[in-house]
Design a protein around this motif. Structure first.
Motif, PDB file in Angstrom:
ATOM      1  N   SER A 181      21.131 -14.553  10.159  1.00  0.00           N
ATOM      2  CA  SER A 181      19.519 -13.755  10.266  1.00  0.00           C
ATOM      3  C   SER A 181      18.842 -12.856   9.538  1.00  0.00           C
ATOM      4  O   SER A 181      18.465 -12.037  10.193  1.00  0.00           O
ATOM      5  CB  SER A 181      19.139 -14.388  12.077  1.00  0.00           C
ATOM      6  OG  SER A 181      19.502 -13.463  12.718  1.00  0.00           O
ATOM      7  N   GLU A 219      17.505 -13.426  14.945  1.00  0.00           N
ATOM      8  CA  GLU A 219      17.824 -13.421  16.411  1.00  0.00           C
ATOM      9  C   GLU A 219      17.694 -12.813  17.319  1.00  0.00           C
ATOM     10  O   GLU A 219      17.509 -13.407  18.385  1.00  0.00           O
ATOM     11  CB  GLU A 219      18.998 -14.574  16.184  1.00  0.00           C
ATOM     12  CG  GLU A 219      19.402 -15.595  17.211  1.00  0.00           C
ATOM     13  CD  GLU A 219      20.221 -16.981  17.092  1.00  0.00           C
ATOM     14  OE1 GLU A 219      19.736 -17.822  18.099  1.00  0.00           O
ATOM     15  OE2 GLU A 219      21.264 -16.472  15.606  1.00  0.00           O
ATOM     16  N   ARG A 261      12.394 -20.629  11.333  1.00  0.00           N
ATOM     17  CA  ARG A 261      13.451 -21.682  12.174  1.00  0.00           C
ATOM     18  C   ARG A 261      13.326 -21.174  14.137  1.00  0.00           C
ATOM     19  O   ARG A 261      13.135 -22.420  14.915  1.00  0.00           O
ATOM     20  CB  ARG A 261      14.654 -21.851  11.655  1.00  0.00           C
ATOM     21  CG  ARG A 261      14.744 -22.558  10.612  1.00  0.00           C
ATOM     22  CD  ARG A 261      16.552 -22.282   9.821  1.00  0.00           C
ATOM     23  NE  ARG A 261      16.756 -23.415  10.331  1.00  0.00           N
ATOM     24  CZ  ARG A 261      18.211 -22.917  10.313  1.00  0.00           C
ATOM     25  NH1 ARG A 261      18.880 -22.508   9.441  1.00  0.00           N
ATOM     26  NH2 ARG A 261      19.315 -24.127  11.617  1.00  0.00           N
ATOM     27  N   LEU A 262      13.679 -20.434  14.165  1.00  0.00           N
ATOM     28  CA  LEU A 262      14.139 -19.339  15.067  1.00  0.00           C
ATOM     29  C   LEU A 262      11.963 -19.688  15.680  1.00  0.00           C
ATOM     30  O   LEU A 262      12.106 -19.832  17.252  1.00  0.00           O
ATOM     31  CB  LEU A 262      14.075 -18.088  15.815  1.00  0.00           C
ATOM     32  CG  LEU A 262      15.714 -18.004  15.017  1.00  0.00           C
ATOM     33  CD1 LEU A 262      16.106 -16.585  14.531  1.00  0.00           C
ATOM     34  CD2 LEU A 262      16.974 -18.457  16.215  1.00  0.00           C
ATOM     35  N   ARG A 296      24.376 -20.162  19.854  1.00  0.00           N
ATOM     36  CA  ARG A 296      22.989 -19.178  19.291  1.00  0.00           C
ATOM     37  C   ARG A 296      23.372 -19.857  17.578  1.00  0.00           C
ATOM     38  O   ARG A 296      24.145 -20.672  17.372  1.00  0.00           O
ATOM     39  CB  ARG A 296      23.895 -17.695  18.627  1.00  0.00           C
ATOM     40  CG  ARG A 296      25.573 -17.840  17.841  1.00  0.00           C
ATOM     41  CD  ARG A 296      26.012 -16.709  17.777  1.00  0.00           C
ATOM     42  NE  ARG A 296      27.386 -17.045  16.960  1.00  0.00           N
ATOM     43  CZ  ARG A 296      28.631 -15.805  17.311  1.00  0.00           C
ATOM     44  NH1 ARG A 296      28.200 -14.757  17.729  1.00  0.00           N
ATOM     45  NH2 ARG A 296      29.745 -15.648  15.949  1.00  0.00           N
ATOM     46  N   LEU A 297      21.852 -20.177  17.275  1.00  0.00           N
ATOM     47  CA  LEU A 297      21.798 -20.994  16.119  1.00  0.00           C
ATOM     48  C   LEU A 297      22.315 -20.175  14.459  1.00  0.00           C
ATOM     49  O   LEU A 297      22.792 -21.053  13.959  1.00  0.00           O
ATOM     50  CB  LEU A 297      20.259 -21.023  15.429  1.00  0.00           C
ATOM     51  CG  LEU A 297      19.749 -21.680  14.640  1.00  0.00           C
ATOM     52  CD1 LEU A 297      20.939 -22.532  15.495  1.00  0.00           C
ATOM     53  CD2 LEU A 297      18.462 -21.607  14.285  1.00  0.00           C
ATOM     54  N   PHE A 298      22.089 -18.593  14.918  1.00  0.00           N
ATOM     55  CA  PHE A 298      22.609 -18.040  13.391  1.00  0.00           C
ATOM     56  C   PHE A 298      24.324 -17.602  13.450  1.00  0.00           C
ATOM     57  O   PHE A 298      24.586 -17.252  15.316  1.00  0.00           O
ATOM     58  CB  PHE A 298      21.528 -17.004  12.531  1.00  0.00           C
ATOM     59  CG  PHE A 298      20.632 -17.414  12.287  1.00  0.00           C
ATOM     60  CD1 PHE A 298      20.663 -18.179  10.890  1.00  0.00           C
ATOM     61  CD2 PHE A 298      19.804 -17.571  12.833  1.00  0.00           C
ATOM     62  CE1 PHE A 298      19.771 -19.114  10.423  1.00  0.00           C
ATOM     63  CE2 PHE A 298      18.678 -18.330  12.474  1.00  0.00           C
ATOM     64  CZ  PHE A 298      18.571 -19.313  11.249  1.00  0.00           C
TER      65      PHE A 298
END
Length: 224
Positions: free
Chosen positions: A22, A26, A157-158, A220-222
């Motif tokens: 990211s 993020e 996305r976030l 976490r997503l990234f």
């Protein structure tokens, strides 16, 4: 090679792993520093003129034919935070695989052998641009665009932002991306006369701090 090679190298779909990162946004979202399109624009602009300028200079110098091992050491010196050094080398390894398959080059092969742990991503990007017949400014442009394109895409996305608004943001920053690329290429052109100190070394301490924090997150997503 045609300028389409530049589009390919800068494309987020180029399989170099950037989609999983990211660019620090993020962590910025978690800290409420980025919460809407205007704060995202401020974040991207700040990143472009600091770490974006630095990576663009390294990419331009690599594309100009500067010693990649010396550039890799210079990249280390310009990346004081262990978490970001690890990310840069991981992205470098992933870009190396994609670049060697797409733009076969003895220079890429040599760097892969000399830096099996992975060279910093902008060094690999610059050599890939050179192998594709692109100019140092082209390489700098790809690196500068990535400095804003990655965070903008991740923020969609976030924050569930409108993708059209993110595209509008990138269009607004396009002139600044070109300016940063030109400045980076100009600095790379001075390396032969002035040494590696001619390359930009702009930094963003807050990004450094939040990168270390983000690396310790269990969810976490990234990746970064």
């Amino acid at each position: 090679m045609s300028r389409a090679a530049l589009v390919l190298l800068a494309d987020g779909r180029f399989p170099a792993g950037g989609y999983a990162h990211s660019g620090g946004v993020e962590a910025a979202v978690a800290h409420k520093a980025v919460h809407d399109i205007n704060s995202l624009e401020a974040f991207c602009r700040g990143r472009l003129h600091t770490t974006g300028l630095t990576t663009a200079g390294l990419a331009a110098a690599a594309a100009a034919g500067c010693d990649p091992l010396m550039l890799d050491d210079a990249a280390d010196a310009r990346t004081p935070v262990p978490a970001l050094r690890a990310v840069a080398r991981k992205l470098g390894r992933q870009m190396m695989r994609a670049a060697r398959a797409t733009f076969p080059s003895t220079e890429l092969d040599r760097l892969a052998a000399e830096r099996p742990q992975g060279a910093h991503q902008p060094i690999v990007q610059g050599i890939a641009a050179r192998a594709a017949g692109l100019t140092p400014q082209d390489a700098a442009c790809a690196a500068a665009y990535e400095a804003v394109g990655g965070p903008a895409t991740a923020a969609v996305r976030l924050l569930s932002l409108d993708p059209l608004a993110a595209s509008w943001l990138l269009a607004r920053l396009s002139t600044e991306v070109d300016t940063v690329a030109a400045d980076a290429a100009g600095a790379a052109a001075r390396v032969e006369a002035e040494g590696l100190d001619a390359l930009p070394s702009a930094s963003s301490p807050l990004l450094d701090i939040t990168a270390e924090q983000h690396a310790a997150w269990t969810v976490r997503l990234f990746a970064s």
